[in-house]
Design a protein around this motif. Structure first.
Motif, mmCIF file in Angstrom:
data_model
loop_
_atom_site.group_PDB
_atom_site.id
_atom_site.type_symbol
_atom_site.label_atom_id
_atom_site.label_comp_id
_atom_site.label_asym_id
_atom_site.label_seq_id
_atom_site.Cartn_x
_atom_site.Cartn_y
_atom_site.Cartn_z
ATOM 1 N N PRO A 156 0.845 -1.200 0.000
ATOM 2 C CA PRO A 156 0.000 0.000 0.000
ATOM 3 C C PRO A 156 0.879 1.247 0.000
ATOM 4 N N TRP A 157 0.403 2.264 -0.682
ATOM 5 C CA TRP A 157 1.197 3.484 -0.894
ATOM 6 C C TRP A 157 0.688 4.585 0.006
ATOM 7 N N PHE A 158 1.553 5.017 0.931
ATOM 8 C CA PHE A 158 1.215 6.151 1.788
ATOM 9 C C PHE A 158 2.213 7.266 1.483
ATOM 10 N N SER A 159 1.754 8.306 0.857
ATOM 11 C CA SER A 159 2.656 9.411 0.522
ATOM 12 C C SER A 159 1.876 10.706 0.471
ATOM 13 N N ALA A 160 2.538 11.773 0.903
ATOM 14 C CA ALA A 160 1.915 13.097 0.785
ATOM 15 C C ALA A 160 1.622 13.408 -0.674
ATOM 16 N N PHE A 161 2.370 12.739 -1.569
ATOM 17 C CA PHE A 161 2.167 13.028 -2.986
ATOM 18 C C PHE A 161 0.788 12.583 -3.468
ATOM 19 N N ALA A 162 0.243 11.537 -2.842
ATOM 20 C CA ALA A 162 -1.080 11.065 -3.264
ATOM 21 C C ALA A 162 -2.116 12.175 -3.092
ATOM 22 N N SER A 163 -2.074 12.851 -1.953
ATOM 23 C CA SER A 163 -3.085 13.898 -1.749
ATOM 24 C C SER A 163 -2.761 15.134 -2.577
ATOM 25 N N LEU A 164 -1.471 15.375 -2.804
ATOM 26 C CA LEU A 164 -1.083 16.495 -3.670
ATOM 27 C C LEU A 164 -1.684 16.290 -5.065
ATOM 28 N N LEU A 165 -1.563 15.058 -5.546
ATOM 29 C CA LEU A 165 -2.062 14.709 -6.868
ATOM 30 C C LEU A 165 -3.595 14.765 -6.910
#
Lengths: 272, 302
Positions: free
Chosen positions: A222-231
């Motif tokens: 699973p991918w947890f990154s601030a970039f996901a919400s940025l995108l």
């Protein structure tokens, strides 16, 4: 000044090359001069005045009233301004455009947004195969900008794409992101087989599992990154999606290890 | 020199003298407000004065989740230096050691400047080949794999050449407690002003300096004219009932921001009054010869 409107007189008898009809190329031309512009694309010599009724004067805002699958090369090399098509459009919409915006109310043929560099293209209907891709023999597809397909995209969406954002919101055919070099592809809806086929880098984001996942993509957890919400926020701001569609910890797959590539395929954790 | 008295507080007819500086801003976000502040505190530590720290830095404002690029709590940090090169060096060192390292952090441009300063575009090499560049609209971000996931860092941030460093207020009080109360009130009011930082500890400096020294190797030394213990030995600025002086130093993104902060601070100090706070307010200058910016106290009165 009112926008320049080209009203289609009848369904064209041959394919038309509309690449001369961009804001830059029409700047400073009178209605009479515009009507004399020759449109290639088929066997016969055809002029603008033969196919369209030309009204208005501001070439920064161009409207094609009525549409046809035979209207090719709309917005080619466009640098700024806007083009609106009230119906369908043909192949190579927005080819190599570097700025401005194109909106098509209907559906378009293959190679939409081919090698576009910047700007924004929005297709409210479906798009043919190889949207954002290169033409035969070319080494790269889309190199920047935003291409939005509200309907379904054909096969090999974003082939050899190098930069930019492509969104297909009504699903897509097989091999989205094939041979992708970099950039971002978002697919909402049913995606076909083998997304990211031979991709080197870049991101493919799906709102549900594809029809078939390539065995050369490896699950990375699973991918947890601030970039996901940025995108997600960028997509919402652009009017592409209206909710954070990836969900919490979407599953991330990396590949294509057949190349080998460092691309990523992210599948939403939300149930659709 | 004719002084004014407002609410019993004497306002010297003088001015603060300030200098042009280079500045940049970044936005730090984290999973919680606490961790955004931790990262910011760490990267703005030891950044009180360009003389010994290379830069002056501090938290401008806290940002709520709906004000940050990624929807998490954040802070905006301002960094000031005397040259673009030094600013770039300090920015990368501090973000690299203090923000990259802080749990769950991300780092974005906090200023649209005329020129870019490298941020993620230099730090990306930490990714050792696994860094990922992503462009969204006209902004570029780098994703660096780290042990708790990914460090997201915008490629560049902006530089401003219009920043001002060295706005100040000198607060003269009957005793140390009153001077501190006045300075605290002043700093609190200034913190509400956007675009400024007060780089010293808690915003307050007690060791104000003058230019030069009897020792050849020092460029600055204690401000003897404002030290109560030297009242009997030097040409003192202090009246017999003044026993403590504290200074607030202000750096701002713009000339206007510094003036607004000084105005807000001055009001807070005057409102506190001479009994509980400062009896007199002055400002530090070099006779108007060195700094490009002058802030006359009489122009900033409430």
């Amino acid at each position: 000044m009112s926008g320049l409107t080209f009203t289609l007189l009848a369904e064209p008898t041959q394919r038309l090359d509309l690449s001369p009809l961009t804001p830059q190329k029409l700047a400073g031309l009178s209605a009479g001069e515009i009507e004399k512009i020759e449109l290639g694309g088929g066997g016969d010599q055809v002029k603008v005045g033969d196919c369209f009724k030309v009204e208005g004067s501001d070439p920064e805002t161009i409207v094609f009233e009525g549409g046809s699958k035979r209207l090719d090369w709309i917005g080619t090399d466009m640098e700024a301004g806007s083009i609106r098509v009230t119906g369908d459009a043909g192949a190579l919409l927005g080819r190599r455009m570097t700025g401005g915006s194109i909106v098509v109310k209907g559906s378009v043929g293959p190679y939409a947004g081919s090698q576009m560099q910047d700007g924004r293209v929005e297709i409210q209907g479906d798009a043919g195969d190889l949207a954002a891709g290169p033409m035969a023999g070319e080494l790269r597809g889309m190199c920047g900008g935003t291409l939005i397909i509200r309907g379904r995209a054909g096969e090999r969406l974003g082939d050899r794409m190098r930069r930019g954002l492509v969104a297909a919101l009504g699903g897509c055919g097989d091999y989205p992101g094939s041979r992708m070099i970099a950039g971002t592809i978002v697919v909402a809806g049913e995606a076909g087989r083998m997304p990211g086929y031979l991709m080197r880098r870049g991101s493919i984001l799906l709102d549900r599992p594809p029809q078939e996942l390539s065995p050369t993509f490896i699950e990375s957890g699973p991918w947890f990154s601030a970039f996901a919400s940025l995108l997600e926020r960028h997509l919402m701001q652009e009017g592409i999606v209206d909710y954070p569609f990836l969900g919490e910890g979407p599953m991330r797959y990396v590949g294509d290890n057949a190349v080998p590539g460092k691309g990523e395929l992210v599948i939403s954790s939300l149930k659709v | 020199m004719q002084n004014l008295t407002v609410n019993g507080v004497i306002i010297d007819d003088t001015f603060a003298e300030a200098f042009g500086m280079r500045a940049t801003a970044i936005i730090i976000t984290a999973p919680s407000r606490q961790w955004a502040l931790e990262a910011a505190r760490s990267m703005t530590g030891f950044a009180t004065s360009v003389i010994g720290c290379g830069c002056e830095a501090g938290v401008d404002v806290e940002l709520s989740p709906d004000e940050t690029p990624d929807g998490r709590p954040g802070v905006r940090v301002l960094i000031f230096a005397v040259s673009t090169d030094e600013l770039q060096k300090q920015l990368l060192n501090r973000v690299g050691q203090c923000v990259l390292t802080s749990p769950g952090s991300a780092c974005y441009a906090g200023l649209e400047g005329t020129e870019p300063l490298k941020l993620g575009s230099a730090m990306r090499y930490f990714g050792d080949g696994w860094q990922i560049s992503k462009r969204l609209g006209n902004r570029q971000f780098w994703r660096l794999p780290v042990m708790d996931g990914e460090f997201v860092c915008e490629a560049t941030t902006g530089l401003t050449k219009k920043a001002v460093g060295g706005g100040n207020l000198l607060l003269l009080a009957h005793g140390g407690a009153e001077a501190l109360a006045a300075a605290e009130a002043g700093v609190e009011a200034m913190r509400a002003v956007p675009g400024v930082i007060m780089p010293f500890p808690g915003g307050i400096v007690r060791s104000g300096s003058k230019v030069g020294s009897k020792y050849k190797s020092l460029v600055a030394s204690t401000n003897d004219a404002y030290s109560p213990v030297l009242r009997a030995q030097v040409a003192s600025e202090l009246d017999p009932d003044i026993n403590a002086v504290l200074e607030i130093v202000i750096d701002g993104e713009t000339d206007e921001a510094v003036a607004a902060a000084m105005r807000a601070g001055l009001k807070a100090v005057i409102d506190l009054g001479p009994e509980r706070g400062a009896q007199r307010v002055s400002a530090g200058n070099y006779g108007g010869k060195l700094g490009k910016f002058q802030y006359h106290l009489k122009d900033l009165l409430p």
